[in-house]
Design a protein around this motif. Structure first.
Motif, PDB file in Angstrom:
ATOM      1  N   ALA A  45       0.814  -1.216   0.000  1.00  0.00           N
ATOM      2  CA  ALA A  45       0.000   0.000   0.000  1.00  0.00           C
ATOM      3  C   ALA A  45       0.851   1.272   0.000  1.00  0.00           C
ATOM      4  CB  ALA A  45      -0.941   0.001   1.201  1.00  0.00           C
ATOM      5  N   PHE A  46       1.837   1.336   0.852  1.00  0.00           N
ATOM      6  CA  PHE A  46       2.646   2.548   0.971  1.00  0.00           C
ATOM      7  C   PHE A  46       3.464   2.834  -0.290  1.00  0.00           C
ATOM      8  CE2 PHE A  46       6.211   5.035   2.830  1.00  0.00           C
ATOM      9  CZ  PHE A  46       5.471   6.140   3.191  1.00  0.00           C
ATOM     10  N   PRO A  47       4.189   1.840  -0.862  1.00  0.00           N
ATOM     11  CA  PRO A  47       4.909   2.131  -2.112  1.00  0.00           C
ATOM     12  C   PRO A  47       3.983   2.501  -3.275  1.00  0.00           C
ATOM     13  CG  PRO A  47       5.795   0.164  -1.118  1.00  0.00           C
ATOM     14  CD  PRO A  47       4.572   0.524  -0.346  1.00  0.00           C
ATOM     15  N   LEU A  48       2.831   1.843  -3.361  1.00  0.00           N
ATOM     16  CA  LEU A  48       1.887   2.195  -4.424  1.00  0.00           C
ATOM     17  C   LEU A  48       1.370   3.617  -4.246  1.00  0.00           C
ATOM     18  CD1 LEU A  48      -0.175  -1.076  -4.876  1.00  0.00           C
ATOM     19  CD2 LEU A  48       1.431  -0.066  -6.482  1.00  0.00           C
ATOM     20  N   TYR A  49       1.136   4.010  -3.008  1.00  0.00           N
ATOM     21  CA  TYR A  49       0.711   5.384  -2.741  1.00  0.00           C
ATOM     22  C   TYR A  49       1.794   6.374  -3.166  1.00  0.00           C
ATOM     23  CZ  TYR A  49      -0.029   9.710  -0.250  1.00  0.00           C
ATOM     24  OH  TYR A  49      -0.150  11.033   0.049  1.00  0.00           O
ATOM     25  N   LEU A  50       3.051   6.074  -2.850  1.00  0.00           N
ATOM     26  CA  LEU A  50       4.137   6.975  -3.227  1.00  0.00           C
ATOM     27  C   LEU A  50       4.267   7.089  -4.743  1.00  0.00           C
ATOM     28  CD1 LEU A  50       6.898   6.097  -0.625  1.00  0.00           C
ATOM     29  CD2 LEU A  50       5.447   8.107  -0.700  1.00  0.00           C
ATOM     30  N   ILE A  51       4.131   5.969  -5.452  1.00  0.00           N
ATOM     31  CA  ILE A  51       4.211   5.982  -6.910  1.00  0.00           C
ATOM     32  C   ILE A  51       3.088   6.832  -7.488  1.00  0.00           C
ATOM     33  CG2 ILE A  51       3.933   4.541  -8.972  1.00  0.00           C
ATOM     34  CD1 ILE A  51       5.405   2.330  -7.415  1.00  0.00           C
ATOM     35  N   GLU A  52       1.887   6.650  -6.979  1.00  0.00           N
ATOM     36  CA  GLU A  52       0.758   7.429  -7.480  1.00  0.00           C
ATOM     37  C   GLU A  52       0.946   8.916  -7.179  1.00  0.00           C
ATOM     38  OE1 GLU A  52      -4.073   7.594  -7.351  1.00  0.00           O
ATOM     39  OE2 GLU A  52      -2.997   6.705  -5.678  1.00  0.00           O
ATOM     40  N   HIS A  53       1.478   9.239  -6.020  1.00  0.00           N
ATOM     41  CA  HIS A  53       1.715  10.627  -5.645  1.00  0.00           C
ATOM     42  C   HIS A  53       2.746  11.275  -6.571  1.00  0.00           C
ATOM     43  CE1 HIS A  53       1.803  14.080  -2.995  1.00  0.00           C
ATOM     44  NE2 HIS A  53       3.123  13.997  -2.952  1.00  0.00           N
ATOM     45  N   PHE A  54       3.836  10.565  -6.869  1.00  0.00           N
ATOM     46  CA  PHE A  54       4.856  11.106  -7.761  1.00  0.00           C
ATOM     47  C   PHE A  54       4.317  11.259  -9.183  1.00  0.00           C
ATOM     48  CE2 PHE A  54       8.112   9.297  -4.694  1.00  0.00           C
ATOM     49  CZ  PHE A  54       8.354  10.533  -4.127  1.00  0.00           C
ATOM     50  N   GLN A  55       3.495  10.324  -9.648  1.00  0.00           N
ATOM     51  CA  GLN A  55       2.899  10.448 -10.979  1.00  0.00           C
ATOM     52  C   GLN A  55       1.958  11.652 -11.039  1.00  0.00           C
ATOM     53  OE1 GLN A  55       1.072   6.671 -11.712  1.00  0.00           O
ATOM     54  NE2 GLN A  55       2.948   5.760 -12.508  1.00  0.00           N
ATOM     55  N   TYR A  56       1.199  11.873  -9.980  1.00  0.00           N
ATOM     56  CA  TYR A  56       0.302  13.031  -9.922  1.00  0.00           C
ATOM     57  C   TYR A  56       1.094  14.326  -9.970  1.00  0.00           C
ATOM     58  CZ  TYR A  56      -2.885  16.484  -8.022  1.00  0.00           C
ATOM     59  OH  TYR A  56      -3.618  17.619  -7.825  1.00  0.00           O
ATOM     60  N   ASN A  57       2.164  14.406  -9.199  1.00  0.00           N
ATOM     61  CA  ASN A  57       2.981  15.622  -9.198  1.00  0.00           C
ATOM     62  C   ASN A  57       3.630  15.857 -10.557  1.00  0.00           C
ATOM     63  OD1 ASN A  57       2.409  16.411  -6.627  1.00  0.00           O
ATOM     64  ND2 ASN A  57       4.155  15.366  -5.725  1.00  0.00           N
ATOM     65  N   LYS A  58       4.070  14.780 -11.219  1.00  0.00           N
ATOM     66  CA  LYS A  58       4.668  14.913 -12.544  1.00  0.00           C
ATOM     67  C   LYS A  58       3.634  15.412 -13.551  1.00  0.00           C
ATOM     68  CE  LYS A  58       7.183  12.323 -16.012  1.00  0.00           C
ATOM     69  NZ  LYS A  58       7.646  11.012 -16.428  1.00  0.00           N
ATOM     70  N   ARG A  59       2.423  14.865 -13.507  1.00  0.00           N
ATOM     71  CA  ARG A  59       1.362  15.297 -14.403  1.00  0.00           C
ATOM     72  C   ARG A  59       1.002  16.763 -14.148  1.00  0.00           C
ATOM     73  NH1 ARG A  59      -2.224  11.418 -13.339  1.00  0.00           N
ATOM     74  NH2 ARG A  59      -3.358  12.641 -11.821  1.00  0.00           N
ATOM     75  N   LYS A  60       0.961  17.146 -12.878  1.00  0.00           N
ATOM     76  CA  LYS A  60       0.656  18.527 -12.525  1.00  0.00           C
ATOM     77  C   LYS A  60       1.742  19.474 -13.021  1.00  0.00           C
ATOM     78  CE  LYS A  60       1.042  19.949  -8.296  1.00  0.00           C
ATOM     79  NZ  LYS A  60       0.869  20.192  -6.863  1.00  0.00           N
ATOM     80  N   ASP A  61       3.010  19.097 -12.872  1.00  0.00           N
ATOM     81  CA  ASP A  61       4.106  19.939 -13.350  1.00  0.00           C
ATOM     82  C   ASP A  61       4.092  20.067 -14.866  1.00  0.00           C
ATOM     83  OD1 ASP A  61       4.937  20.363 -10.770  1.00  0.00           O
ATOM     84  OD2 ASP A  61       6.485  18.795 -10.821  1.00  0.00           O
ATOM     85  N   ASP A  62       3.766  18.985 -15.575  1.00  0.00           N
ATOM     86  CA  ASP A  62       3.677  19.059 -17.029  1.00  0.00           C
ATOM     87  C   ASP A  62       2.580  20.015 -17.465  1.00  0.00           C
ATOM     88  OD1 ASP A  62       5.734  17.277 -17.303  1.00  0.00           O
ATOM     89  OD2 ASP A  62       4.451  15.530 -17.675  1.00  0.00           O
ATOM     90  N   ILE A  63       1.453  19.965 -16.795  1.00  0.00           N
ATOM     91  CA  ILE A  63       0.350  20.871 -17.135  1.00  0.00           C
ATOM     92  C   ILE A  63       0.741  22.315 -16.848  1.00  0.00           C
ATOM     93  CG2 ILE A  63      -1.994  21.545 -16.468  1.00  0.00           C
ATOM     94  CD1 ILE A  63      -2.585  18.573 -16.041  1.00  0.00           C
ATOM     95  N   LEU A  64       1.383  22.558 -15.719  1.00  0.00           N
ATOM     96  CA  LEU A  64       1.799  23.922 -15.392  1.00  0.00           C
ATOM     97  C   LEU A  64       2.858  24.440 -16.361  1.00  0.00           C
ATOM     98  CD1 LEU A  64       1.865  23.819 -11.505  1.00  0.00           C
ATOM     99  CD2 LEU A  64       0.252  25.006 -12.977  1.00  0.00           C
ATOM    100  N   LYS A  65       3.784  23.567 -16.809  1.00  0.00           N
ATOM    101  CA  LYS A  65       4.788  23.973 -17.776  1.00  0.00           C
ATOM    102  C   LYS A  65       4.151  24.336 -19.109  1.00  0.00           C
ATOM    103  CE  LYS A  65       8.600  21.289 -16.534  1.00  0.00           C
ATOM    104  NZ  LYS A  65       9.427  20.140 -16.806  1.00  0.00           N
ATOM    105  N   ARG A  66       3.150  23.540 -19.498  1.00  0.00           N
ATOM    106  CA  ARG A  66       2.493  23.766 -20.778  1.00  0.00           C
ATOM    107  C   ARG A  66       1.787  25.122 -20.797  1.00  0.00           C
ATOM    108  NH1 ARG A  66      -2.107  20.021 -21.899  1.00  0.00           N
ATOM    109  NH2 ARG A  66      -0.866  18.749 -20.515  1.00  0.00           N
ATOM    110  N   TYR A  67       1.200  25.530 -19.680  1.00  0.00           N
ATOM    111  CA  TYR A  67       0.435  26.769 -19.635  1.00  0.00           C
ATOM    112  C   TYR A  67       1.215  27.951 -19.066  1.00  0.00           C
ATOM    113  CZ  TYR A  67      -3.611  24.068 -20.895  1.00  0.00           C
ATOM    114  OH  TYR A  67      -4.485  23.277 -21.556  1.00  0.00           O
TER     115      TYR A  67
END
Length: 120
Positions: A45-67
Motif C-alpha cells: 500500500a505505501f509504495p503504491l501510494y508513493l508511486i501514485e503521488h509522484f505520478q500526480y505531481n509529474k502530471r501537474k508539473d507538465d500541465i503547469l509547464k504547458r500553460y
C-alpha cells in the motif's frame, strides 16, 4: 492503482485487527497476522501510494509547464473548453453522457449539454 492501494490497505488493517484480537485471546498464529498486516501495508500500500503521488505531481508539473508561457489568453479562452482549457485542471476529465435531473426533461441523457436555468 487506487484500487490496489485501497485493497492492500484494507486487507492490512483487517489482518492487523485479527492479530490484535488473536493476541488478546491467545490464538496460536497471531504473529503470522501481524507479519501479513505490516507486509501488506509497508510493501504494497505505501509504495503504491508513493508511486501514485509522484505520478500526480509529474502530471501537474507538465500541465503547469504547458500553460506557463502562454501569452495570448484571449485566443486560448475562445477555444472549446471541453477539448482544451486555457487554465489547467488537475483532475481527470470525464466525458460522455450526462443525465439531467429534477424535472420531466431530465429523463434523457444528453451529450455535451450545459445546464441552464429555465432554458428549453
Amino acid at each position: 492503482m487506487r484500487a490496489a492501494i485501497y485493497i492492500s490497505g484494507i486487507l492490512g488493517l483487517v489482518f492487523f485487527t485479527i492479530a490484535c484480537i488473536g493476541y488478546l485471546i491467545d490464538l496460536s498464529n497471531y504473529n503470522l497476522y501481524f507479519i501479513l498486516s505490516f507486509s501488506l501495508f509497508f510493501l504494497a500500500a505505501f509504495p503504491l501510494y508513493l508511486i501514485e503521488h509522484f505520478q500526480y505531481n509529474k502530471r501537474k508539473d507538465d500541465i503547469l509547464k504547458r500553460y506557463k508561457n502562454k501569452k495570448d489568453i484571449k485566443k486560448e479562452a475562445l477555444r472549446d473548453k471541453k477539448t482544451d482549457t486555457p487554465y489547467p485542471t488537475f483532475r481527470n476529465k470525464k466525458s460522455g453522457l450526462t443525465w439531467g435531473g429534477g424535472n420531466i426533461h431530465g429523463s434523457t441523457a444528453k451529450r455535451g449539454a450545459k445546464k441552464g436555468f429555465m432554458k428549453h
